[in-house]
Design an enzyme around this catalytic site. Structure first.
Site, PDB file in Angstrom:
ATOM      1  N   HIS A 391      18.904  35.386   7.454  1.00  0.00           N
ATOM      2  CA  HIS A 391      17.654  35.152   6.729  1.00  0.00           C
ATOM      3  C   HIS A 391      17.919  34.699   5.291  1.00  0.00           C
ATOM      4  O   HIS A 391      17.426  33.656   4.852  1.00  0.00           O
ATOM      5  CB  HIS A 391      16.842  36.458   6.742  1.00  0.00           C
ATOM      6  CG  HIS A 391      15.523  36.371   6.055  1.00  0.00           C
ATOM      7  ND1 HIS A 391      14.328  36.235   6.727  1.00  0.00           N
ATOM      8  CD2 HIS A 391      15.195  36.401   4.726  1.00  0.00           C
ATOM      9  CE1 HIS A 391      13.332  36.183   5.853  1.00  0.00           C
ATOM     10  NE2 HIS A 391      13.827  36.281   4.630  1.00  0.00           N
ATOM     11  N   GLU A 392      18.714  35.485   4.565  1.00  0.00           N
ATOM     12  CA  GLU A 392      18.950  35.175   3.141  1.00  0.00           C
ATOM     13  C   GLU A 392      19.765  33.892   2.955  1.00  0.00           C
ATOM     14  O   GLU A 392      19.536  33.134   2.017  1.00  0.00           O
ATOM     15  CB  GLU A 392      19.627  36.352   2.437  1.00  0.00           C
ATOM     16  CG  GLU A 392      18.811  37.643   2.417  1.00  0.00           C
ATOM     17  CD  GLU A 392      17.409  37.500   1.830  1.00  0.00           C
ATOM     18  OE1 GLU A 392      17.166  36.544   1.074  1.00  0.00           O
ATOM     19  OE2 GLU A 392      16.552  38.353   2.134  1.00  0.00           O
ATOM     20  N   HIS A 398      18.483  26.360   1.848  1.00  0.00           N
ATOM     21  CA  HIS A 398      17.276  25.616   1.463  1.00  0.00           C
ATOM     22  C   HIS A 398      17.341  25.278  -0.033  1.00  0.00           C
ATOM     23  O   HIS A 398      17.136  24.127  -0.449  1.00  0.00           O
ATOM     24  CB  HIS A 398      16.045  26.476   1.773  1.00  0.00           C
ATOM     25  CG  HIS A 398      14.736  25.765   1.646  1.00  0.00           C
ATOM     26  ND1 HIS A 398      13.522  26.386   1.831  1.00  0.00           N
ATOM     27  CD2 HIS A 398      14.432  24.478   1.339  1.00  0.00           C
ATOM     28  CE1 HIS A 398      12.538  25.523   1.654  1.00  0.00           C
ATOM     29  NE2 HIS A 398      13.069  24.348   1.345  1.00  0.00           N
TER      30      HIS A 398
END
Length: 600
Positions: A391-392, A398
């Site tokens: 997730h992180e 991104h």
């Protein structure tokens, strides 16, 4: 006490397991020098006030604004990262407090920029931007500023509103203090038969308890306390909503919903269609409740049975290196370039891996335009920590792409897009883990994990969104809402969402009073839309659709260079249609079929 239970001090953690903050500044002395330089240079930004009426001055101002903005951000990030390493370290506490206080002063040096641009004739601004080669980069930024012109008040009115902003925030502050500081819930008996104080903090653990009496008692105790204060809490929420509606009205928006969505150019229909799409597909949630009731072996399914895991598996000890390998295997469909960035992030010191004394809890991804993306973890060797890593790192990659491909002013992305990259990673990882798992119990556990994620992130958040729409629209019409009205609306929503197999206990009627997100108008729907966009990306990538990975990488590179709906649309995900949300529901149904198959 074993060594494993003793938290290490920061200096005892191996340097290879810490993030490399020294890549920002080699030493605290270097940071101090940079901070001093910023304090000397930043006041020069004020020199442009009253002069932003020609291309030359605007260009010089923006160059200075960007240059100092990057420096200020870098200084700010370093101090916060150092403080989060050990929050008990007074030196870094002082550095963080110093820079936090200064940032408010720094913001005042450019506060005139937007009002001054808006005071100019719109065509004049467009001509300056379109006819100056060096300013064409800023076209979207200026268009975004000008778009808000009909909703900006006069200088004196804006100043008046700013001066009462604290008062308008009062309902949220009161709710926060009441529910987190003043409310006491009393004691309950835990699984070991011992009396323990129930708090908002430990409630989430008790409501998942295998012992039904424990979760039932926690549920009734918590919500009965809220019930005692229902009139106060109803007044607080109504006051907050009236403030949102007041702000929307004086800024000449058609509704509070439009006022919340329009600045990011999100059509009101996106919100309303999301609520309608979920309403049209509630039979899937009803089926989940029915299957969960069967798996738990219950004659009656109550609201306090909703969070208990359907299956327990032994805790698996997963070393961090193994976690990295698992995530890389799960993200394999994203291709070599993405995986290489992921691997180099792990090797180059993006991640602060383990807990230490004083370290900030939880996990996040952060950084500045000129820094690496940094990831704070508190890795605890469990499967959930593997998912957190995916997730992180989704957020970080991104940010990496956005900062690499976009200028400073467009490198940040909106909340509407923020959770897409992280959730896409999680979706790819859990899909991989489910498909490769041969152990029936573990597979069942993983399937339920993903079902719960969709239930809480999509169905639950859109139930919240539907409640928000009802409350705002009712008060907009001038119809008052009492505690009884809120309770009835919440009860009816729970009956509608959970279906005939769920006994909707009276205690749940007051749950609306517990949710702080209702004090941030029309915020929660973005969890659901973000998840839906991520589901659509993951589905296209896993199905090997032509150009799916390239489109997804294009999305990651876009930052804030356009409005979020347009950025996603260019990448092949059209959030103005119900398709992305329907793809999520399709996945939910697919998982329900797997669950059904496993238990029959």
């Amino acid at each position: 006490m074993s060594d494993l239970k003793v938290l290490k001090k920061r200096e005892e953690i191996d340097s290879k397991d810490k993030w490399k903050v020294e890549k920002i500044f080699k030493s605290d002395e270097e940071w101090e020098a940079a901070f001093k330089n910023l304090q000397e240079e930043a006041p020069k930004l004020k020199e442009f006030e009253g002069k932003l009426n020609n291309s030359e001055n605007i260009k010089v101002f923006l160059d200075k604004y960007v240059d100092l903005g990057v420096k200020a951000e870098t200084i700010y990030v370093y101090a916060h990262l150092k403080c989060d390493e050990d929050t008990s370290n007074s030196k870094y506490q002082a550095m963080m407090n110093k820079v936090d206080a200064y940032m408010a002063e720094y913001a005042s040096y450019t506060a005139y920029f937007v009002p001054e641009i808006l005071s100019l004739d719109e065509e004049e601004v467009k001509n300056i931007i379109n006819n100056t080669e060096d300013l064409k980069l800023y076209k979207f930024m200026f268009e975004d500023i000008l778009k808000e012109k009909p909703h900006i008040l006069s200088k004196s009115e804006e100043e008046l509103l700013a001066s009462v902003s604290d008062c308008l925030e009062a309902p949220s502050s009161i709710h926060n203090m009441l529910t987190n500081a003043d409310m006491k819930f009393g004691d309950i008996v835990d699984e070991d038969g011992e009396k323990v104080e129930l708090t908002e903090g430990n409630y989430s653990g008790f409501i998942k308890s295998k012992d039904r009496n424990v979760r039932k008692e926690a549920f009734k105790t918590l919500f009965n306390r809220y019930k005692e204060l229902e009139n106060t809490l109803a007044t607080t929420l109504s006051s907050s909503i009236k403030n949102f509606n007041f702000g929307a009205k004086i800024r000449k928006y058609n509704s509070a919903l439009e006022a919340s969505l329009k600045p990011n150019d999100i059509p009101v229909e996106v919100y309303k269609n999301a609520v309608k799409t979920i309403d049209d597909n509630l039979k899937s949630l009803h089926r989940y409740v029915s299957l969960k009731k069967k798996l738990l072996g219950l004659d009656e399914m109550h609201m306090y049975d909703l969070y208990v895991p359907v299956i327990e598996i032994p805790k698996e000890h997963i070393e961090f290196d193994k976690a990295v390998d698992m995530v890389i295997e799960g993200l394999n469909p994203l291709g070599e370039e993405y995986l290489n960035i992921f691997k180099s992030g792990v090797e180059d010191g993006w991640i602060d891996i383990y807990q230490n004394k004083g370290k900030r809890g939880g996990a996040y991804s952060w950084g500045g335009y000129k820094t690496m993306p940094y990831v704070l973890l508190n890795y605890n060797y469990e499967l959930n920590d593997v998912s957190t890593l995916a997730h992180e790192m989704g957020h970080s990659i991104h940010s990496y792409y956005s900062r690499k491909e976009q200028p400073y002013i467009y490198a940040g992305y909106t909340l509407f897009c923020a959770e897409v990259a992280s959730t896409t990673n999680e979706a790819l990882l859990i899909n991989y883990l489910i498909n490769k798992e041969n152990d029936k119990r573990k597979r069942l556990y993983l399937i339920n994990q993903e079902l719960e994620q969709i239930r809480t992130t999509v169905f639950r958040q859109l139930m919240f969104a539907e409640f928000e729409l009802f409350t705002h629209e009712t008060l907009e019409k001038g119809t008052p809402l009492t505690a009884e009205d809120y309770n009835k609306a919440w009860h009816d929503l729970n009956v509608k969402y959970f279906g005939p197999d769920m006994i909707v206990d009276d205690e749940i009627d007051i749950e609306w009073a517990r949710i702080p997100h209702f004090y941030s108008d029309f915020y929660v729907y973005q969890y659901a839309t973000g998840y839906a966009a991520a589901s659509a990306f993951a589905k296209a990538i896993l199905e090997g659709k032509e150009g799916a990975v390239d489109k997804y990488i294009t999305f990651l590179k876009s930052g804030g260079s356009d409005y979020p709906i347009e950025i996603l649309k260019k990448a092949g995900v059209d959030m103005t249609t119900s398709q992305p949300l329907e793809a999520t529901i399709e996945r939910f149904n697919e998982l329900l079929d797997m669950l059904d198959k496993e238990i029959n």
